[in-house]
Design a protein around this motif. Structure first.
Motif, PDB file in Angstrom:
ATOM      1  N   PHE A  96       3.849  -9.183  -5.637  1.00 16.99           N
ATOM      2  CA  PHE A  96       3.605  -8.544  -4.338  1.00 16.99           C
ATOM      3  C   PHE A  96       4.425  -7.263  -4.221  1.00 16.99           C
ATOM      4  O   PHE A  96       3.915  -6.226  -3.775  1.00 16.99           O
ATOM      5  CB  PHE A  96       3.965  -9.509  -3.205  1.00 16.99           C
ATOM      6  N   LEU A 113       2.924  -3.529  -3.920  1.00 15.70           N
ATOM      7  CA  LEU A 113       3.315  -2.687  -2.793  1.00 15.70           C
ATOM      8  C   LEU A 113       3.786  -1.325  -3.278  1.00 15.70           C
ATOM      9  O   LEU A 113       3.414  -0.283  -2.716  1.00 15.70           O
ATOM     10  CB  LEU A 113       4.404  -3.379  -1.976  1.00 15.70           C
ATOM     11  N   LYS A 173       0.688   0.672  -4.427  1.00  9.44           N
ATOM     12  CA  LYS A 173      -0.175   1.109  -3.332  1.00  9.44           C
ATOM     13  C   LYS A 173       0.483   2.193  -2.489  1.00  9.44           C
ATOM     14  O   LYS A 173      -0.196   3.071  -1.958  1.00  9.44           O
ATOM     15  CB  LYS A 173      -0.563  -0.082  -2.456  1.00  9.44           C
ATOM     16  N   LEU A 177      -1.315   2.014   5.327  1.00  7.99           N
ATOM     17  CA  LEU A 177      -1.380   0.605   4.950  1.00  7.99           C
ATOM     18  C   LEU A 177      -0.368  -0.172   5.780  1.00  7.99           C
ATOM     19  O   LEU A 177       0.558   0.389   6.361  1.00  7.99           O
ATOM     20  CB  LEU A 177      -1.164   0.399   3.459  1.00  7.99           C
ATOM     21  N   VAL A 234       2.093  -3.877   6.053  1.00  4.73           N
ATOM     22  CA  VAL A 234       2.699  -5.064   5.461  1.00  4.73           C
ATOM     23  C   VAL A 234       2.891  -6.074   6.587  1.00  4.73           C
ATOM     24  O   VAL A 234       3.506  -5.769   7.609  1.00  4.73           O
ATOM     25  CB  VAL A 234       4.041  -4.743   4.792  1.00  4.73           C
ATOM     26  N   ASP A 267      -7.313  -6.587   0.385  1.00  4.89           N
ATOM     27  CA  ASP A 267      -6.021  -7.078   0.866  1.00  4.89           C
ATOM     28  C   ASP A 267      -5.362  -7.911  -0.230  1.00  4.89           C
ATOM     29  O   ASP A 267      -6.048  -8.555  -1.037  1.00  4.89           O
ATOM     30  CB  ASP A 267      -6.202  -7.945   2.117  1.00  4.89           C
ATOM     31  N   LEU A 322      -0.540  -7.524   2.164  1.00  5.07           N
ATOM     32  CA  LEU A 322      -0.588  -6.072   2.058  1.00  5.07           C
ATOM     33  C   LEU A 322      -2.005  -5.653   2.421  1.00  5.07           C
ATOM     34  O   LEU A 322      -2.954  -5.949   1.694  1.00  5.07           O
ATOM     35  CB  LEU A 322      -0.213  -5.632   0.647  1.00  5.07           C
ATOM     36  N   GLN A 323      -2.134  -5.008   3.560  1.00  7.75           N
ATOM     37  CA  GLN A 323      -3.453  -4.615   4.073  1.00  7.75           C
ATOM     38  C   GLN A 323      -3.662  -3.129   3.815  1.00  7.75           C
ATOM     39  O   GLN A 323      -2.913  -2.288   4.317  1.00  7.75           O
ATOM     40  CB  GLN A 323      -3.545  -4.918   5.568  1.00  7.75           C
ATOM     41  N   THR A 324      -4.671  -2.817   3.017  1.00  7.91           N
ATOM     42  CA  THR A 324      -4.982  -1.422   2.730  1.00  7.91           C
ATOM     43  C   THR A 324      -6.288  -1.042   3.411  1.00  7.91           C
ATOM     44  O   THR A 324      -7.166  -1.876   3.624  1.00  7.91           O
ATOM     45  CB  THR A 324      -5.111  -1.192   1.213  1.00  7.91           C
ATOM     46  N   PRO A 362       9.226   0.929  -0.439  1.00 10.63           N
ATOM     47  CA  PRO A 362       8.789  -0.475  -0.398  1.00 10.63           C
ATOM     48  C   PRO A 362       9.853  -1.429   0.126  1.00 10.63           C
ATOM     49  O   PRO A 362       9.540  -2.332   0.907  1.00 10.63           O
ATOM     50  CB  PRO A 362       8.426  -0.780  -1.861  1.00 10.63           C
TER      51      PRO A 362
END
Length: 542
Positions: free
Chosen positions: A134, A138, A141, A152, A154, A193, A206-208, A256
């Motif tokens: 993860f 992160l 991304k 994005l 978190v 995601d 993690l939502q992109t 991050p």
């Protein structure tokens, strides 16, 4: 003598025998992608239909494999791709050109190697990404987001009431519950995601993409609702909840580590605000956390420097006006901050686990002090709900009584409804064990919770302490509640104490409503141990 030349038919037969013995699937394609030849391994792989005469695209799609279209491009370019079957097997697909505009395609089963690599990035229990992968995702991304300007989010998720499931039903049930939570998180996330189990009962998403912060808010709302629905694990119906903290990039940070830290701060705020909700990171959260850490350090120092002390507030019998007991109250005299309110440090001490050693010290100190008094009045000590989760509570009480020589019947342990809300059966068993020792048990702040009456049915409390909000509220409703509780106590054989009495008017009203005892500034402010001893000496000499 020269060897006879090998005929084309003989060569093809030899080549076919060689290809049939290969462990990997081999296909020979015409230029339009139609299969001309398939060895035994290929026929076994595409067993739902005969490969000969089919196109590569149809073979892939009819067998549930992905990548047929990409394979056609790879055949033209002479490169390789990978494909995955519904049963989890993974194949490395490569192609090489042949004469007459044909191509040979090989499919090698690389499932073992891929799965080994995935295990290094996956959580074994839930199948979600693990913490390390993860963090790596992160970082990757965030680099892309900095280049594209894409936002994005978190989301850090902590399960509410999960520990009680582990404690009461055992780790196998807890593990089953975590696996089901993982399934729900996976079901509600999009392909873009990334969902991970960060450890214990902590998860991360993690939502992109999407319109932030609206997309994160929508996801958090669904999370709280979905995780809060009932689970069935090994025949047990389980109810937990979720608290969610959200940090956004680039607004909150593009680093991050900082972004995760800020999502954690938001999660902490969600838990403080009552759990079962979500919070976005806000700038002042950092300052509050720094103050909290400073407070934690100071509490630890206070224990080492002996800055904690007890004061004792009298409890007076209404019929005789005699002091019948004292409540031990904790105070912190800090060299820099002065007197620190218990409301400012007790909740933090409970959260970080320091309330257990602090509670042990309070219990020992109060028992030793009471044992030296000239009159055998009671000493009341408050117990935190956290102390009930400590397996050594009964041992601590027995030790304090034994080392002080105090009669167990003089020790009164006060609990609030919060101690009974979780693991009620376990708490009741502890209370019964304490009663068996001879210790008395009081229900503190009675009337402020939702289930106080039901607890009176489950356990024979020795005393009910009516919350000061009813004592000070001189309304018809408040008076009716005090009168009803006093009557209830009388009918059940339970003594009642009204807390927070500050005026003679309140005292007269409480006396008229039938309470047994009072406690408050009007009948006696909290006092040092020496003053409490002197008060008892003075009353015993009369």
């Amino acid at each position: 003598m020269n060897a006879a030349p090998i005929s084309r038919r003989s060569w093809l037969a030899t080549a076919d025998q060689t290809l049939q013995n290969l462990p990997g699937a081999v296909l020979i394609l015409f230029c339009d992608g139609t299969v001309e030849y398939a060895n035994g391994a290929a026929r076994a792989l595409f067993k739902t239909l005969d490969p000969i005469g089919s196109t590569l695209r149809s073979l892939f799609s009819l067998n549930g494999m992905v990548g047929g279209g990409e394979m056609l491009a790879a055949v033209a370019a002479g490169t390789s791709v990978s494909t995955r079957l519904p049963d989890g097997r993974v194949f490395d697909v490569s192609s090489r050109p042949l004469p007459d505009d044909k191509a040979v395609v090989t499919l090698m089963d690389v499932s073992r190697y891929v799965h080994d690599a995935e295990r290094a990035t996956r959580d074994a229990l839930t199948g979600l990404f693990n913490r390390a992968s993860f963090h790596q995702l992160l970082r990757e991304k965030l680099v892309v987001a900095q280049r594209t300007g894409e936002a994005l989010a978190v989301l850090c998720i902590d399960l509410d009431r999960f520990k009680s499931v582990n404690d009461t039903l055992g780790h196998p049930v807890g593990d089953g519950l975590l696996a089901k939570v993982g399934e729900r998180l996976r079901s509600m996330s999009r392909e873009t995601d990334f969902v991970a189990r960060l450890g214990g009962d902590e998860f991360g998403i993690l939502q992109t993409g999407g319109d932030q912060p609206l997309a994160a808010q929508a996801m958090a709302t669904r999370l709280v609702d979905l995780i809060g629905r009932t689970y069935v694990v090994d025949g047990h119906m389980l109810n937990i909840g979720a608290s969610v903290g959200i940090a956004l990039a680039p607004g909150d940070s593009s680093n991050p580590e900082v972004l995760l830290k800020r999502a954690d701060l938001a999660l902490y705020k969600a838990k403080v605000d009552g759990r079962g909700t979500f919070r976005f990171f806000e700038g002042e959260m950092d300052a509050r956390m720094q103050a909290r850490r400073a407070m934690e350090i100071n509490i630890r120092k206070a224990m080492a420097l002996k800055e904690l002390e007890l004061v004792y507030q009298p409890q007076v019998h209404l019929e005789t006006n005699a002091v019948v007991g004292f409540e031990a109250l904790l105070r912190w005299n800090n060299a820099e901050r002065g007197v620190v309110s218990p409301a400012d440090f007790i909740p933090l001490a409970e959260e970080i686990g320091l309330i257990v050693p602090i509670g042990d010290w309070v219990l020992r100190t109060a028992c030793h002090e009471a044992a030296s008094w000239s009159q055998p009045v009671s000493i009341a000590v408050n117990l935190s709900p956290v102390q009930f989760r400590n397996a050594k509570l009964i041992e601590s009480v027995v030790s304090a009584l034994a080392s002080s020589g105090l009669d167990p019947g003089r020790l009164e342990l006060e609990i609030t409804e919060g101690a009974l809300l979780e693991n009620t059966e376990r708490v009741l068993s502890v209370l019964n064990a304490l009663r068996a020792i001879g210790v008395r048990i009081s229900m503190d702040d009675f009337g402020t919770g939702y289930s106080s009456l039901s607890y009176l049915q489950k356990f024979p409390f020795d005393k009910i302490k009516i919350d000061q909000s009813f004592v000070r509220g001189n309304t018809d409703d408040s008076n009716a509640i005090v009168r009803a509780v006093a009557g209830l106590g009388a009918s059940l054989g339970i003594r009642t104490t009204a807390e927070g009495v500050e005026t003679v008017e309140q005292l007269n009203r409480i006396r008229a409503q039938g309470c047994h005892e009072v406690q408050g500034y009007f009948t006696g402010r909290p006092m040092a141990a020496t003053a409490a001893a002197s008060l008892l000496n003075a009353t015993s000499s009369h």
